[in-house]
Design an enzyme around this catalytic site. Structure first.
Site, mmCIF file in Angstrom:
data_model
loop_
_atom_site.group_PDB
_atom_site.id
_atom_site.type_symbol
_atom_site.label_atom_id
_atom_site.label_comp_id
_atom_site.label_asym_id
_atom_site.label_seq_id
_atom_site.Cartn_x
_atom_site.Cartn_y
_atom_site.Cartn_z
ATOM 1 N N VAL A 10 0.859 -1.187 0.000
ATOM 2 C CA VAL A 10 0.000 0.000 0.000
ATOM 3 C C VAL A 10 0.894 1.235 0.000
ATOM 4 C CG1 VAL A 10 -1.827 1.273 1.181
ATOM 5 C CG2 VAL A 10 -1.761 -1.234 1.315
ATOM 6 N N THR A 36 4.393 2.214 2.386
ATOM 7 C CA THR A 36 5.427 3.149 1.949
ATOM 8 C C THR A 36 5.117 4.537 2.493
ATOM 9 O OG1 THR A 36 4.449 3.984 -0.129
ATOM 10 C CG2 THR A 36 5.603 1.848 -0.221
ATOM 11 N N ASP A 57 9.111 7.541 -3.338
ATOM 12 C CA ASP A 57 8.595 8.709 -4.048
ATOM 13 C C ASP A 57 8.120 8.197 -5.391
ATOM 14 O OD1 ASP A 57 8.127 10.964 -5.597
ATOM 15 O OD2 ASP A 57 9.817 12.087 -4.772
ATOM 16 N N ASN A 85 -2.250 4.270 -3.630
ATOM 17 C CA ASN A 85 -2.886 5.277 -2.781
ATOM 18 C C ASN A 85 -1.950 6.434 -2.483
ATOM 19 O OD1 ASN A 85 -4.895 6.184 -0.566
ATOM 20 N ND2 ASN A 85 -3.020 5.827 0.604
ATOM 21 N N TYR A 165 -7.592 18.762 -10.831
ATOM 22 C CA TYR A 165 -7.628 17.577 -9.978
ATOM 23 C C TYR A 165 -8.591 16.543 -10.554
ATOM 24 C CZ TYR A 165 -8.419 14.663 -5.855
ATOM 25 O OH TYR A 165 -8.536 13.604 -4.997
ATOM 26 N N LYS A 169 -7.947 12.594 -11.830
ATOM 27 C CA LYS A 169 -8.688 11.432 -11.357
ATOM 28 C C LYS A 169 -9.390 10.721 -12.505
ATOM 29 C CE LYS A 169 -7.013 11.999 -7.726
ATOM 30 N NZ LYS A 169 -5.812 11.147 -7.629
ATOM 31 N N VAL A 198 -13.672 11.222 2.768
ATOM 32 C CA VAL A 198 -13.098 10.358 3.800
ATOM 33 C C VAL A 198 -12.327 11.235 4.768
ATOM 34 C CG1 VAL A 198 -11.612 8.394 4.291
ATOM 35 C CG2 VAL A 198 -12.929 8.456 2.157
ATOM 36 N N THR A 200 -9.637 12.552 7.382
ATOM 37 C CA THR A 200 -8.286 12.395 7.899
ATOM 38 C C THR A 200 -7.993 13.601 8.790
ATOM 39 O OG1 THR A 200 -7.069 13.632 6.204
ATOM 40 C CG2 THR A 200 -7.599 11.332 5.715
#
Length: 304
Positions: A10, A36, A57, A85, A165, A169, A198, A200
């Site tokens: 992931v 990562t 990276d 992700n 953006y 996507k 979502v 965070t």
């Protein structure tokens, strides 16, 4: 490791982000999760949880190649799950929030866009996942594994101030569509996650952005400032989100597009059954574009 041990890589597992929730969920399901983080990024939250991690990276090919050698040393030759992700925390109401890793968003009107900034965003949001799949595809094919690409409803609807953006996507999601077809002869599954809001704990990277002086959208300068400084009030808990994404990725026959998160149900419904310009009407009113039109007409009269 036993022969039946599954491995999941992931990317983008900074503290407080979706990636962290994903690797913890995979671990709870008995999968050996490998996370990562950006080079020089804090990784204490992963070490304390006993999760294997490596620096990455996604925009640097050597970094991806080095990661592959580290993964081979752990798994042998296969990789059951790759979750792309690293480049995003996705959202419809707040599509420019920062994840813990290599997140890059750009809030601006289409005609006022700084193209160089957008090139960087595409390097992270689109070419990063492409690079991961390019270098890891043989390991995934050997495992008859699964690739999970984290998309966004921003790539489906014309969300105001998000043209660049949203374009990144949309590019990712349609690349993922073709990847799914092309990987099918090898029994490799590809899931495109269409994510909603979502939650965070990471602050937005566009909080101080302003419309450029002289912009045609200057009448909305105050609204734009409020927009980039807003705090979302409706969102899906990241661990709930992760649990559902992980469960989908472990299915033998997962859905091609997995919609999950706040606002996804209504967006999916109107994208399926509504007319193509339905959201033009919605966002025209929500973002007060009538104010821009009124100012534009007044300006044209003075110039006549």
């Amino acid at each position: 490791m036993t022969k039946n041990q599954k491995f999941a890589l992931v990317t983008g597992c900074g503290k407080g982000g979706i990636g962290e929730a994903l690797v913890k969920q995979y671990t709870s399901r008995g999968v050996h999760a490998i996370a990562t983080v950006l080079p020089n990024e804090n990784h204490d939250h992963l070490t304390e949880a006993g999760i294997t991690w490596f620096p990455l990276d996604v925009t640097v090919e050597k970094s991806v190649i080095d990661l592959k050698q580290n993964i081979l040393a752990i798994t042998g030759d296969g990789l059951d799950i790759l979750v792309n992700n690293a480049w995003v925390f996705l959202s419809f109401l707040d599509p420019f929030s920062r994840s813990g890793l290599a997140d890059y968003g750009y809030t601006m009107t289409a005609i006022d866009t700084d193209v160089e900034a957008v090139k960087r965003m595409f390097n992270v949001n689109v070419f990063g996942p492409m690079q991961l799949v390019h270098h890891f595809h043989d390991m995934i094919i050997k495992a008859c594994g699964t690739i999970v690409n984290i998309g966004s409803i921003g790539g489906v609807v014309p969300y105001m101030y998000g043209s660049s953006y949203n374009a990144s996507k949309a590019a990712l999601q349609h690349w993922s569509n073709t990847l799914r077809l092309e990987m099918s002869p090898f029994n490799v599954k590809v899931i495109t996650v269409i994510s909603g809001e979502v939650g965070t704990n990471i602050l937005k990277n566009d909080i101080n952005r302003e419309l450029p002086e002289g912009s045609y959208y200057s009448p909305l300068a105050a609204e734009f400032k409020k927009h980039v400084q807003r705090t979302p009030t409706q969102f899906t808990d990241r661990f709930e989100y992760a649990a559902n994404v992980v469960a989908q990725s472990l299915k033998s026959s997962p859905t091609a597009w997995f919609w999950y998160g706040s606002s996804t149900s209504v967006i999916r419904f109107f994208d399926t059954f509504g007319w193509r310009t339905f959201f033009d009407f919605v966002f025209y009113r929500e973002f007060n574009l009538g104010k821009v039109r009124t100012a534009h007409l007044a300006r044209m009269k003075t110039e006549m």
